[in-house]
Design a protein around this motif. Structure first.
Motif, PDB file in Angstrom:
ATOM      1  N   SER A 131       0.942  -1.281   0.002  1.00  0.00           N
ATOM      2  CA  SER A 131      -0.044  -0.027  -0.020  1.00  0.00           C
ATOM      3  C   SER A 131       0.978   1.218   0.010  1.00  0.00           C
ATOM      4  O   SER A 131       2.052   1.336   0.727  1.00  0.00           O
ATOM      5  CB  SER A 131      -0.922   0.031   1.207  1.00  0.00           C
ATOM      6  OG  SER A 131      -1.674  -1.010   1.257  1.00  0.00           O
ATOM      7  N   CYS A 132       0.456   2.281  -0.799  1.00  0.00           N
ATOM      8  CA  CYS A 132       1.105   3.667  -0.802  1.00  0.00           C
ATOM      9  C   CYS A 132       0.007   4.603  -0.420  1.00  0.00           C
ATOM     10  O   CYS A 132      -0.783   4.772  -1.291  1.00  0.00           O
ATOM     11  CB  CYS A 132       1.787   3.930  -1.974  1.00  0.00           C
ATOM     12  SG  CYS A 132       2.658   5.375  -2.210  1.00  0.00           S
ATOM     13  N   THR A 133       0.056   5.283   0.578  1.00  0.00           N
ATOM     14  CA  THR A 133      -0.910   6.375   1.083  1.00  0.00           C
ATOM     15  C   THR A 133      -0.168   7.759   0.981  1.00  0.00           C
ATOM     16  O   THR A 133       0.528   7.894   1.391  1.00  0.00           O
ATOM     17  CB  THR A 133      -1.573   6.104   2.470  1.00  0.00           C
ATOM     18  OG1 THR A 133      -1.942   4.804   2.425  1.00  0.00           O
ATOM     19  CG2 THR A 133      -2.588   7.255   2.823  1.00  0.00           C
ATOM     20  N   SER A 146      -0.446  11.927   1.269  1.00  0.00           N
ATOM     21  CA  SER A 146      -1.121  12.890   2.417  1.00  0.00           C
ATOM     22  C   SER A 146      -1.954  13.877   1.862  1.00  0.00           C
ATOM     23  O   SER A 146      -2.474  14.778   2.558  1.00  0.00           O
ATOM     24  CB  SER A 146       0.216  13.540   2.998  1.00  0.00           C
ATOM     25  OG  SER A 146       0.967  14.382   1.830  1.00  0.00           O
ATOM     26  N   TYR A 162      -4.114  14.114  -4.878  1.00  0.00           N
ATOM     27  CA  TYR A 162      -3.564  12.781  -5.243  1.00  0.00           C
ATOM     28  C   TYR A 162      -3.893  12.370  -6.642  1.00  0.00           C
ATOM     29  O   TYR A 162      -3.338  11.807  -7.436  1.00  0.00           O
ATOM     30  CB  TYR A 162      -4.165  11.478  -4.252  1.00  0.00           C
ATOM     31  CG  TYR A 162      -3.512  10.335  -4.276  1.00  0.00           C
ATOM     32  CD1 TYR A 162      -1.892  10.168  -4.166  1.00  0.00           C
ATOM     33  CD2 TYR A 162      -4.333   9.172  -4.445  1.00  0.00           C
ATOM     34  CE1 TYR A 162      -1.584   8.736  -4.096  1.00  0.00           C
ATOM     35  CE2 TYR A 162      -3.608   7.759  -4.216  1.00  0.00           C
ATOM     36  CZ  TYR A 162      -2.179   7.794  -4.185  1.00  0.00           C
ATOM     37  OH  TYR A 162      -1.560   6.529  -4.192  1.00  0.00           O
ATOM     38  N   ARG A 177      -6.423   1.132  -7.003  1.00  0.00           N
ATOM     39  CA  ARG A 177      -6.422   2.368  -6.107  1.00  0.00           C
ATOM     40  C   ARG A 177      -7.746   2.797  -5.152  1.00  0.00           C
ATOM     41  O   ARG A 177      -8.789   1.826  -5.739  1.00  0.00           O
ATOM     42  CB  ARG A 177      -6.249   3.705  -6.930  1.00  0.00           C
ATOM     43  CG  ARG A 177      -7.647   4.028  -7.771  1.00  0.00           C
ATOM     44  CD  ARG A 177      -7.439   4.838  -8.988  1.00  0.00           C
ATOM     45  NE  ARG A 177      -8.613   5.809  -9.314  1.00  0.00           N
ATOM     46  CZ  ARG A 177      -8.841   6.337 -10.448  1.00  0.00           C
ATOM     47  NH1 ARG A 177      -7.769   6.916 -10.732  1.00  0.00           N
ATOM     48  NH2 ARG A 177     -10.037   6.708 -10.744  1.00  0.00           N
ATOM     49  N   ASP A 178      -7.774   3.537  -4.016  1.00  0.00           N
ATOM     50  CA  ASP A 178      -8.885   3.748  -3.231  1.00  0.00           C
ATOM     51  C   ASP A 178      -8.783   5.395  -3.317  1.00  0.00           C
ATOM     52  O   ASP A 178      -8.175   5.808  -2.333  1.00  0.00           O
ATOM     53  CB  ASP A 178      -8.736   2.850  -2.035  1.00  0.00           C
ATOM     54  CG  ASP A 178     -10.049   3.350  -1.078  1.00  0.00           C
ATOM     55  OD1 ASP A 178     -10.581   4.292  -1.519  1.00  0.00           O
ATOM     56  OD2 ASP A 178     -10.226   2.274  -0.309  1.00  0.00           O
ATOM     57  N   LYS A 215      -9.215   6.899   0.214  1.00  0.00           N
ATOM     58  CA  LYS A 215      -8.113   6.696   1.076  1.00  0.00           C
ATOM     59  C   LYS A 215      -7.045   7.218   0.620  1.00  0.00           C
ATOM     60  O   LYS A 215      -5.746   6.998   1.497  1.00  0.00           O
ATOM     61  CB  LYS A 215      -8.009   5.264   1.455  1.00  0.00           C
ATOM     62  CG  LYS A 215      -9.124   4.396   2.259  1.00  0.00           C
ATOM     63  CD  LYS A 215      -8.844   3.063   2.649  1.00  0.00           C
ATOM     64  CE  LYS A 215     -10.143   2.302   3.261  1.00  0.00           C
ATOM     65  NZ  LYS A 215      -9.770   0.987   3.494  1.00  0.00           N
ATOM     66  N   ASN A 216      -6.934   7.837  -0.597  1.00  0.00           N
ATOM     67  CA  ASN A 216      -5.774   8.391  -1.112  1.00  0.00           C
ATOM     68  C   ASN A 216      -4.512   7.292  -1.226  1.00  0.00           C
ATOM     69  O   ASN A 216      -3.336   7.445  -0.948  1.00  0.00           O
ATOM     70  CB  ASN A 216      -5.184   9.612  -0.335  1.00  0.00           C
ATOM     71  CG  ASN A 216      -5.941  10.890  -0.611  1.00  0.00           C
ATOM     72  OD1 ASN A 216      -6.842  10.937  -1.514  1.00  0.00           O
ATOM     73  ND2 ASN A 216      -5.719  11.743   0.276  1.00  0.00           N
ATOM     74  N   THR A 217      -5.076   6.200  -1.266  1.00  0.00           N
ATOM     75  CA  THR A 217      -3.924   4.945  -1.418  1.00  0.00           C
ATOM     76  C   THR A 217      -4.223   4.188  -2.753  1.00  0.00           C
ATOM     77  O   THR A 217      -5.042   3.923  -3.321  1.00  0.00           O
ATOM     78  CB  THR A 217      -4.442   4.151  -0.369  1.00  0.00           C
ATOM     79  OG1 THR A 217      -4.591   4.643   0.921  1.00  0.00           O
ATOM     80  CG2 THR A 217      -3.653   2.915  -0.065  1.00  0.00           C
ATOM     81  N   TYR A 272      -2.601   0.538  -4.273  1.00  0.00           N
ATOM     82  CA  TYR A 272      -2.141  -0.861  -3.729  1.00  0.00           C
ATOM     83  C   TYR A 272      -1.358  -1.661  -5.166  1.00  0.00           C
ATOM     84  O   TYR A 272      -1.603  -1.266  -6.230  1.00  0.00           O
ATOM     85  CB  TYR A 272      -3.287  -1.685  -3.628  1.00  0.00           C
ATOM     86  CG  TYR A 272      -4.412  -0.976  -2.401  1.00  0.00           C
ATOM     87  CD1 TYR A 272      -5.315  -0.171  -2.876  1.00  0.00           C
ATOM     88  CD2 TYR A 272      -3.832  -1.098  -1.028  1.00  0.00           C
ATOM     89  CE1 TYR A 272      -6.179   0.359  -1.752  1.00  0.00           C
ATOM     90  CE2 TYR A 272      -4.498  -0.375  -0.278  1.00  0.00           C
ATOM     91  CZ  TYR A 272      -6.004   0.172  -0.568  1.00  0.00           C
ATOM     92  OH  TYR A 272      -6.495   0.515   0.493  1.00  0.00           O
TER      93      TYR A 272
END
Length: 125
Positions: free
Chosen positions: A20-22, A24, A28, A71-72, A75-77, A79
Protein backbone atom coordinates in the motif's frame (compact mmCIF):
# COMPACT_ATOMS: atom_id res chain seq x y z
CA UNK A 1 3.35 15.35 -0.74
CA UNK A 2 4.23 12.65 1.75
CA UNK A 3 3.97 8.99 0.83
CA UNK A 4 3.68 6.13 3.28
CA UNK A 5 4.43 2.65 1.96
CA UNK A 6 3.55 -0.52 3.83
CA UNK A 7 2.71 -4.18 3.39
CA UNK A 8 6.06 -5.80 2.82
CA UNK A 9 7.06 -9.06 4.40
CA UNK A 10 8.46 -12.53 3.97
CA UNK A 11 6.67 -14.92 1.65
CA UNK A 12 7.47 -18.19 -0.07
CA UNK A 13 7.90 -18.39 -3.81
CA UNK A 14 4.52 -18.56 -5.48
CA UNK A 15 2.88 -16.58 -2.71
CA UNK A 16 1.26 -13.17 -2.70
CA UNK A 17 1.62 -9.83 -0.98
CA UNK A 18 -0.19 -6.54 -1.25
CA UNK A 19 1.70 -3.29 -0.83
CA UNK A 20 0.00 0.00 0.00
CA UNK A 21 1.06 3.56 -0.63
CA UNK A 22 -0.93 6.34 1.01
CA UNK A 23 -0.49 9.96 0.01
CA UNK A 24 -0.93 12.90 2.29
CA UNK A 25 -2.70 15.18 -0.13
CA UNK A 26 -6.17 15.14 -1.62
CA UNK A 27 -4.72 16.27 -4.94
CA UNK A 28 -3.55 12.69 -5.29
CA UNK A 29 -5.81 12.32 -8.32
CA UNK A 30 -3.62 14.53 -10.52
CA UNK A 31 -0.44 12.56 -9.91
CA UNK A 32 1.31 9.74 -11.64
CA UNK A 33 2.12 7.17 -9.01
CA UNK A 34 4.79 4.56 -9.34
CA UNK A 35 6.43 1.61 -7.64
CA UNK A 36 10.12 0.96 -7.87
CA UNK A 37 12.28 -1.65 -6.22
CA UNK A 38 15.90 -1.95 -5.29
CA UNK A 39 17.73 -5.15 -4.51
CA UNK A 40 21.08 -5.15 -2.68
CA UNK A 41 23.87 -4.03 -4.95
CA UNK A 42 21.52 -3.12 -7.78
CA UNK A 43 20.05 0.07 -9.13
CA UNK A 44 16.51 1.12 -8.42
CA UNK A 45 14.25 -0.63 -10.90
CA UNK A 46 10.89 0.40 -12.32
CA UNK A 47 7.98 -1.88 -11.45
CA UNK A 48 4.73 -0.14 -12.37
CA UNK A 49 3.27 3.32 -12.84
CA UNK A 50 -0.29 4.54 -12.83
CA UNK A 51 -1.73 7.76 -14.16
CA UNK A 52 -4.30 8.63 -11.53
CA UNK A 53 -6.26 11.02 -13.73
CA UNK A 54 -6.27 9.08 -16.99
CA UNK A 55 -6.04 5.53 -15.73
CA UNK A 56 -3.14 4.50 -17.96
CA UNK A 57 -0.97 1.81 -16.40
CA UNK A 58 2.59 0.87 -17.25
CA UNK A 59 4.18 -2.39 -16.10
CA UNK A 60 7.73 -3.64 -16.28
CA UNK A 61 7.94 -6.78 -18.40
CA UNK A 62 9.29 -8.71 -15.42
CA UNK A 63 6.06 -8.26 -13.43
CA UNK A 64 3.45 -8.11 -16.18
CA UNK A 65 0.72 -10.66 -15.55
CA UNK A 66 1.74 -11.14 -11.91
CA UNK A 67 1.43 -7.67 -10.39
CA UNK A 68 -1.66 -5.47 -10.47
CA UNK A 69 -2.03 -1.89 -9.41
CA UNK A 70 -5.26 -0.46 -8.04
CA UNK A 71 -6.47 2.52 -6.05
CA UNK A 72 -8.86 3.70 -3.40
CA UNK A 73 -9.70 7.35 -3.98
CA UNK A 74 -11.36 7.81 -0.62
CA UNK A 75 -8.24 6.66 1.18
CA UNK A 76 -5.72 8.35 -1.15
CA UNK A 77 -4.13 4.94 -1.40
CA UNK A 78 -2.57 2.95 -4.20
CA UNK A 79 -2.18 -0.80 -3.91
CA UNK A 80 0.20 -3.20 -5.56
CA UNK A 81 -1.10 -6.75 -5.58
CA UNK A 82 1.81 -9.10 -6.18
CA UNK A 83 1.03 -12.68 -7.11
CA UNK A 84 3.19 -15.66 -7.99
CA UNK A 85 6.16 -14.03 -6.32
CA UNK A 86 9.63 -15.18 -7.24
CA UNK A 87 12.93 -14.97 -5.34
CA UNK A 88 14.11 -12.37 -7.85
CA UNK A 89 11.29 -10.09 -6.67
CA UNK A 90 13.12 -9.70 -3.37
CA UNK A 91 13.90 -6.02 -2.87
CA UNK A 92 12.95 -2.89 -1.01
CA UNK A 93 9.88 -1.51 -2.72
CA UNK A 94 9.36 2.24 -2.94
CA UNK A 95 6.34 4.20 -4.00
CA UNK A 96 6.81 7.47 -5.80
CA UNK A 97 4.73 10.28 -7.19
CA UNK A 98 5.00 13.23 -9.50
CA UNK A 99 2.52 15.68 -10.96
CA UNK A 100 4.39 16.57 -14.14
CA UNK A 101 5.41 13.28 -15.71
CA UNK A 102 4.63 12.32 -19.26
CA UNK A 103 4.19 8.78 -20.45
CA UNK A 104 7.72 8.48 -21.80
CA UNK A 105 9.21 9.35 -18.41
CA UNK A 106 7.29 7.13 -15.99
CA UNK A 107 9.92 4.37 -15.95
CA UNK A 108 12.74 6.60 -14.73
CA UNK A 109 13.24 7.01 -10.98
CA UNK A 110 14.97 10.37 -11.29
CA UNK A 111 11.82 11.84 -12.83
CA UNK A 112 9.83 11.46 -9.60
CA UNK A 113 9.84 14.22 -7.00
CA UNK A 114 8.17 12.43 -4.09
CA UNK A 115 9.17 9.13 -2.49
CA UNK A 116 7.95 6.91 0.29
CA UNK A 117 10.28 5.28 2.78
CA UNK A 118 10.35 1.80 1.26
CA UNK A 119 9.08 -1.55 2.43
CA UNK A 120 11.03 -4.81 2.34
CA UNK A 121 9.74 -7.74 0.31
CA UNK A 122 11.57 -11.03 0.72
CA UNK A 123 10.65 -14.08 -1.32
CA UNK A 124 12.15 -17.36 -0.20
CA UNK A 125 12.72 -20.24 -2.58
Amino acid sequence: VQLQASGGGLVQAGGSLTLSCTASERTYSRFIMGWFRQAPGKEREFVVAYNWSGGATYYADSVKGRFTISRDNAKNTMYLQMNNLKPEDTAVYYCAADSRLIASSVRYAHEYDYWGQGTQVTVSS
